[in-house]
Design a protein around this motif. Sequence first.
Motif: not given
Ligand code: NAI
Length: 254
Positions: A11, A13, A32, A46-48, A71, A112, A154, A158, A185, A187, A189, A191
Amino acid sequence: GKRIVVTGSSSGIGLETARFLSEQGAEVLGVDMTKNFDYVEEFYRADLSDPRTIDVLLDVLPNDIDGLVNNAGVPPTKDANILLRVNLIGLKRLTYGLIPKLADGASIVNVASLAGHDWPNSVDAIKAADDLDFGNLDAFIARWKVSSEGGRSYFFAKEALIAWTLRNRWTWRNRGIRMNSVSPGPVDTPILGDFLQTLGARAEEDRKIMDRPGTPQDIAPVIAFLLSDMTTWIRGTNIPTDGGMHSNILCSMH
Ligand code: NAI
């Protein structure tokens, strides 16, 4: 091509990073909870948040890995215990465990956040987090007041991730292995809504300042850049990728 592990590859990023890297010719190993992509060569479910699952993953991943993109992450709406597992200590366990399987010259990139920008004000808790593990999480959360209230867990995860990246600038230098972080910043997505919900008025302020939200396409090329052989002199640094918000915060403080 390079062999790159991308966590959270299903999903946002992580998905765009997997797509971008494979378009560039990399062999992407996705990790994932659920499978949802076409871009990865191989997928590892995998559940991380679970140390045993992480150890199984470490066993089954191949050798000669050229890059690791940490990520996977959960949003601030999640309980602090699970949040710190996924966004901090699970990530560290995976990274330390994977070092023997990394090729010399490998690059580690941590995703981060702008939310970690204020890490210099959390150094005591960050140092204490060196001893943080799956067994003593709840005591740590109480002692250092990093509950999910106001999104603190959170922010802390970070902050600690950025500080850990900086501190490990030379840890694996004898093998040419380096680690850096990218701090997006807001993004767009799945979340993003969770952030807005947790941060409330502050997120609304940010939105007024910004011309547009970021997209995964703004972030993935920066991750790829740090994975490439063009950046072997970039070590232990954090690259804000946020449309100027990090600088905006710094300038309004001084
Ligand atoms: P997202 O929710 O679209 O993607 C996150 C992915 O991580 C998902 O596919 C999810 O299944 C996977 N995941 C979550 N828990 C897991 C686990 N226990 N085991 C395995 N996989 C797991 O979110 P997004 O926005 O792409 O976030 C990616 C990274 O970017 C995260 O670390 C987030 O904190 C960071 N980030 C996001 C921002 C935003 O505004 N979207 C801003 C700054 C950082």
